[in-house]
Design an enzyme around this catalytic site. Structure first.
Site, PDB file in Angstrom:
ATOM      1  N   HIS A 107       0.865  -1.177   0.000  1.00  0.00           N
ATOM      2  CA  HIS A 107       0.000   0.000   0.000  1.00  0.00           C
ATOM      3  C   HIS A 107       0.908   1.236   0.000  1.00  0.00           C
ATOM      4  CE1 HIS A 107       1.029   0.163   4.231  1.00  0.00           C
ATOM      5  NE2 HIS A 107       0.582  -1.076   4.378  1.00  0.00           N
ATOM      6  N   HIS A 145       4.073   1.343   2.109  1.00  0.00           N
ATOM      7  CA  HIS A 145       5.269   0.690   1.563  1.00  0.00           C
ATOM      8  C   HIS A 145       5.918   1.565   0.494  1.00  0.00           C
ATOM      9  CE1 HIS A 145       2.900  -2.969   2.878  1.00  0.00           C
ATOM     10  NE2 HIS A 145       4.055  -3.152   3.497  1.00  0.00           N
TER      11      HIS A 145
END
Ligand code: PAF
Length: 279
Positions: free
Chosen positions: A34, A37
């Site tokens: 997501h 990250h």
């Protein structure tokens, strides 16, 4: 984007780049990527010429009754996200490549791994320390970045790298949040729409408790009241809500040095964690 599936493939690419004088940064993940990250990837990009992202749902850091089997896995979507984000190499080792037949070594980091998640998830940090040591030694990147959302994990990894002389620089990156304050996490996908509405209370109450401690209130009292308010907001169970020294993670009542308020609580079947700095 290159894809490596074995430690040898990973090492070959990283060392070839390093021989050209390029700096290589690693973002270790368990996938279900997501924006949080991607912000780690961007942080590595600031300091490295090549970015490697590993995706490995590490079985040894999950307890027997935890969510290993239902942990979200979306390899194809992750790979296309990484390509768009400009990742240079995705490392996707198999369980057999990481833990070959006869694997018998576990790394345990004492001190910073005790209490907090260490109490509630026995064996979790040994699983994390072991897999992170392997990832760092397999790739030998110049640096690796970990999110501050897993603050205790970050301290465990810093200690591990220092104690074992692993020649990789460890960076922490700030937590990315949704507009309502909820920390971005792969586990947010477990929340029902109703639970999702309640979830930001964890951040809000940690924030309020942090302000009270900064204003001079005893940490234990501020945390006790925040825990009570969390239950009233709809959380089922509090694992912990505590103020700790930011480096050693020793408990503190009236912080004089940088400290952190950390919390873990259950919303239905989902365990959420979050933390904030106290200045
Ligand atoms: O934070 C995570 O995603 C994991 O604990 C890590 C660091 C990738 C180790 O499996």
């Amino acid at each position: 984007m290159l894809i490596a599936a074995s430690p040898a493939e990973l090492r070959a690419s990283v060392s070839a780049w390093q021989k050209e004088g390029l700096k290589v940064g690693l973002v270790p993940t368990m996938g279900a990527l997501h924006e949080g990250h991607l912000s780690l990837l961007a942080k590595v990009r600031e300091q490295a010429d090549r970015v490697v992202v590993s995706i490995f749902v590490n079985p040894t850091q999950f307890g027997p009754n935890e969510d290993f089997s239902r942990y979200p896995r979306q390899e194809e979507a992750d790979i296309s996200l990484l390509k768009q984000a400009g990742c240079d190499l995705a490392y996707l080792p198999t369980v057999a490549a990481m833990y070959p037949q006869g694997f018998s070594t576990t790394i345990s980091v004492s001190g910073v791994s005790e209490g907090l998640c260490g109490n509630c998830r026995p064996g979790h940090f040994s699983g994390v320390a072991t897999v992170v040591a392997k990832l760092l030694l397999q790739g030998l990147p110049d640096l690796a970045v970990f999110g501050e959302k897993d603050y205790q994990q970050l301290q465990v990894i810093k200690r591990l790298v220092l104690d074992l002389d692993i020649p990789v620089r460890i960076l922490g990156a700030p937590t990315l949040r949704e507009a309502d304050g909820l920390a971005k996490s792969s586990r947010n996908a477990y929340l029902t729409p109703e639970e999702r509405k309640v979830a930001p209370s964890l951040y809000r109450l940690l924030f309020e408790a942090a302000k009270r401690v900064q204003a001079g209130e005893a940490a234990s009292l501020a945390c006790f009241e925040a825990a009570k308010a969390l239950i009233e907001a709809g959380f089922a169970k509090i694992d912990y809500l505590e103020v700790r020294d930011a480096d050693s993670l020793a408990p503190v009542e009236h912080p004089k040095a940088p400290a952190r308020i950390l919390g873990a609580a259950w919303l239905g079947r989902t365990r959420l964690i979050d933390n904030l700095p106290l200045t």
